[in-house]
Scaffold this active site. Structure first.
Site, mmCIF file in Angstrom:
data_model
loop_
_atom_site.group_PDB
_atom_site.id
_atom_site.type_symbol
_atom_site.label_atom_id
_atom_site.label_comp_id
_atom_site.label_asym_id
_atom_site.label_seq_id
_atom_site.Cartn_x
_atom_site.Cartn_y
_atom_site.Cartn_z
ATOM 1 C CG ASN A 94 -6.635 -0.618 1.469
ATOM 2 O OD1 ASN A 94 -5.947 -0.171 0.552
ATOM 3 N ND2 ASN A 94 -6.122 -1.127 2.574
ATOM 4 C CB CYS A 117 -0.945 0.010 1.193
ATOM 5 S SG CYS A 117 -2.069 -1.389 1.186
ATOM 6 C CG HIS A 176 -3.107 3.620 2.228
ATOM 7 N ND1 HIS A 176 -3.647 3.253 1.015
ATOM 8 C CD2 HIS A 176 -3.145 2.508 3.015
ATOM 9 C CE1 HIS A 176 -3.997 1.980 1.080
ATOM 10 N NE2 HIS A 176 -3.705 1.509 2.265
HETATM 11 O O1 UT7 Z 1 -3.713 -1.025 3.689
HETATM 12 C C1 UT7 Z 1 -2.781 -1.497 4.602
HETATM 13 C C2 UT7 Z 1 -3.133 -1.135 5.947
HETATM 14 N N1 UT7 Z 1 -4.292 -1.877 6.428
HETATM 15 C C3 UT7 Z 1 -4.970 -1.361 7.413
HETATM 16 O O2 UT7 Z 1 -4.655 -0.282 7.798
HETATM 17 C C4 UT7 Z 1 -6.050 -2.152 8.080
HETATM 18 C C5 UT7 Z 1 -5.883 -2.003 9.567
HETATM 19 N N2 UT7 Z 1 -6.903 -2.661 10.380
HETATM 20 C C6 UT7 Z 1 -8.180 -2.270 10.380
HETATM 21 O O3 UT7 Z 1 -8.567 -1.381 9.659
HETATM 22 C C7 UT7 Z 1 -9.106 -2.918 11.381
HETATM 23 O O4 UT7 Z 1 -8.367 -3.695 12.294
HETATM 24 C C8 UT7 Z 1 -10.208 -3.789 10.705
HETATM 25 C C9 UT7 Z 1 -11.190 -2.905 9.977
HETATM 26 C C10 UT7 Z 1 -9.569 -4.768 9.761
HETATM 27 C C11 UT7 Z 1 -10.985 -4.562 11.774
HETATM 28 O O5 UT7 Z 1 -11.538 -3.671 12.719
HETATM 29 P P1 UT7 Z 1 -11.368 -3.965 14.279
HETATM 30 O O6 UT7 Z 1 -12.088 -2.908 14.974
HETATM 31 O O7 UT7 Z 1 -9.890 -4.098 14.547
HETATM 32 O O8 UT7 Z 1 -12.143 -5.331 14.436
HETATM 33 P P2 UT7 Z 1 -11.616 -6.723 15.010
HETATM 34 O O9 UT7 Z 1 -10.665 -7.352 14.061
HETATM 35 O O10 UT7 Z 1 -11.191 -6.547 16.424
HETATM 36 O O11 UT7 Z 1 -12.945 -7.584 15.001
HETATM 37 C C12 UT7 Z 1 -14.041 -7.269 15.895
HETATM 38 C C13 UT7 Z 1 -15.140 -8.282 15.677
HETATM 39 C C14 UT7 Z 1 -14.680 -9.720 15.729
HETATM 40 O O12 UT7 Z 1 -15.686 -10.478 16.351
HETATM 41 P P3 UT7 Z 1 -15.537 -10.920 17.906
HETATM 42 O O13 UT7 Z 1 -14.281 -11.752 17.954
HETATM 43 O O14 UT7 Z 1 -15.419 -9.636 18.658
HETATM 44 O O15 UT7 Z 1 -16.783 -11.685 18.153
HETATM 45 C C15 UT7 Z 1 -14.606 -10.127 14.285
HETATM 46 O O16 UT7 Z 1 -14.794 -11.501 14.090
HETATM 47 O O17 UT7 Z 1 -15.717 -8.087 14.376
HETATM 48 C C16 UT7 Z 1 -15.759 -9.357 13.712
HETATM 49 N N3 UT7 Z 1 -15.645 -9.117 12.285
HETATM 50 C C17 UT7 Z 1 -16.696 -8.830 11.484
HETATM 51 N N4 UT7 Z 1 -18.004 -8.728 11.754
HETATM 52 C C18 UT7 Z 1 -18.822 -8.410 10.715
HETATM 53 C C19 UT7 Z 1 -14.515 -9.121 11.521
HETATM 54 N N5 UT7 Z 1 -14.812 -8.822 10.239
HETATM 55 C C20 UT7 Z 1 -16.164 -8.651 10.190
HETATM 56 C C21 UT7 Z 1 -17.065 -8.345 9.162
HETATM 57 N N6 UT7 Z 1 -18.374 -8.213 9.459
HETATM 58 N N7 UT7 Z 1 -16.658 -8.117 7.892
#
Ligand code: UT7
Length: 324
Positions: free
Chosen positions: A281, A111, A251
């Site tokens: 993204n 990225c 980005h």
């Molecule tokens: O381009 C390169 C750089 N990339 C980035 O900058 C991405 C960086 N990371 C992020 O943007 C975030 O970490 C995400 C958007 C990927 C995820 O957000 P988060 O607030 O960190 O969520 P999480 O991974 O802690 O997941 C929270 C919950 C989980 O469920 P439990 O374990 O709390 O029951 C996940 O299983 O959300 C669940 N979850 C979803 N639920 C509905 C994960 N993906 C989804 C989904 N829909 N698509």
């Protein structure tokens, strides 16, 4: 030194909304918007390759610069989703544009690729190795997504953006108290984080192209501080502060990361260019796509100070300051 002379962008026709994704994986529009700010993304059609999007963006950038393809002697394509392992997608674009001279190669920095490609082109132009470059960020991330993995497939989209970067040695800005051009850049990488955001295949390892894998929370935690650090470095190199910035074009991975970075840097939200809602993204394409949007709608004007910043798999991260 080099200055931006033209810009262009290309997006696939097909738009996939969060509601469309609800039918594919266990997700909701509310979750995606709340956690990322993404509402929809463009997805390449069958037979539509990274090189095709790159070519379309390049042609628009050439038209906006008033340049012919034969005036280009350097093409750098930043991509993590090349058409083939080799030849470089840049060489394919060179051929599609009918250019047979100069040099064309790809930059692989995930990225961060567009910032790295721009810094590379600026350096080559500054030492006289090239006069006029096409710097392109182009991706078809939809092809490396695991469409059964809701934690990643909802985040990415396809697209391309390009700028024409040319030497300032022609003296067009001679005598200007504030000449246009790339003022400073800073780049970083740290491979000890390479297991946090990666593709689990490759020609030398699995002989497959693999799928994107991400430990999202760990990327998120690293992203905000790393990007703030590298932006502070580029401010120092440019002799500037956040107050000098007219536009911040980060980005476009996640609105929460962008908001947190801008807040820590002291950049007002009105100065932040956001396209993550409509594009998702798009990796190396996200910055030139956002730049193109803000130039097209009249926000970014000649003479404005524009700050670019990105972080990607590796980790790689970097920033650049340009007087547009
Ligand atoms: O381009 C390169 C750089 N990339 C980035 O900058 C991405 C960086 N990371 C992020 O943007 C975030 O970490 C995400 C958007 C990927 C995820 O957000 P988060 O607030 O960190 O969520 P999480 O991974 O802690 O997941 C929270 C919950 C989980 O469920 P439990 O374990 O709390 O029951 C996940 O299983 O959300 C669940 N979850 C979803 N639920 C509905 C994960 N993906 C989804 C989904 N829909 N698509």
């Amino acid at each position: 030194m080099s200055r931006v002379r033209g810009i262009g962008a290309a997006l696939p026709e097909r738009v996939v909304t969060n509601h469309d994704l609800e039918a594919i994986v266990d997700t909701t529009d509310e979750w995606i918007v709340g956690r990322t700010g993404i509402r929809e993304r463009h997805i390449a059609g069958d037979g539509e390759f990274t090189s095709h999007l790159a070519e379309r963006a390049a042609r628009k950038a050439l038209a906006s610069a008033g340049c012919e393809p034969c005036e280009i002697d350097l093409i750098i394509v930043a991509t993590a989703t090349p058409d083939h392992t080799f030849p470089a997608t840049a060489v394919v674009v060179q051929d599609l544009l009918g250019i047979t001279g100069g040099v064309a190669f790809d930059v692989g920095a995930a990225c961060s690729g567009f910032v790295f490609a721009m810094a590379t082109a600026d350096a080559l132009i500054s030492v006289g190795s090239a006069r006029r470059a096409l710097v392109i960020g182009a991706e078809t991330f939809s092809r490396i997504l695991d469409w059964d993995d809701r934690t990643t497939c909802v985040l990415f989209g396809d697209g391309a953006g390009a700028v024409v970067l040319e030497s300032t040695a022609d003296g067009a800005d001679a005598g200007a108290s504030k000449p246009r051009g790339v003022i400073a850049h800073a780049m970083r990488s740290d491979g000890s984080h390479r297991d946090k955001l990666y593709v689990d295949g490759g020609p030398s390892t699995t002989q497959t192209s693999g799928f994107l894998r991400m430990r999202g929370q760990e990327v998120f935690r690293f992203a905000v501080q790393a990007t703030v650090d590298v932006v502070e470095d580029v401010f120092t190199r440019a002799g500037m502060t956040a107050d000098d910035i007219d536009w911040f074009v980060p980005h476009q991975a996640n609105k929460r990361i962008i908001d947190a970075s801008a807040r820590k840097l002291g950049i007002a939200s009105e100065k932040v260019v956001l396209t993550v809602a409509e594009h998702g993204n798009t990796s190396a394409a996200s910055i030139p796509l956002a730049l193109d949007r803000a130039v097209s709608d009249g926000r970014i004007k000649q003479g404005d100070i524009v700050l670019l910043e990105a972080l990607g798999g590796g980790f790689t991260w970097g920033a650049a300051i340009v007087r547009w």
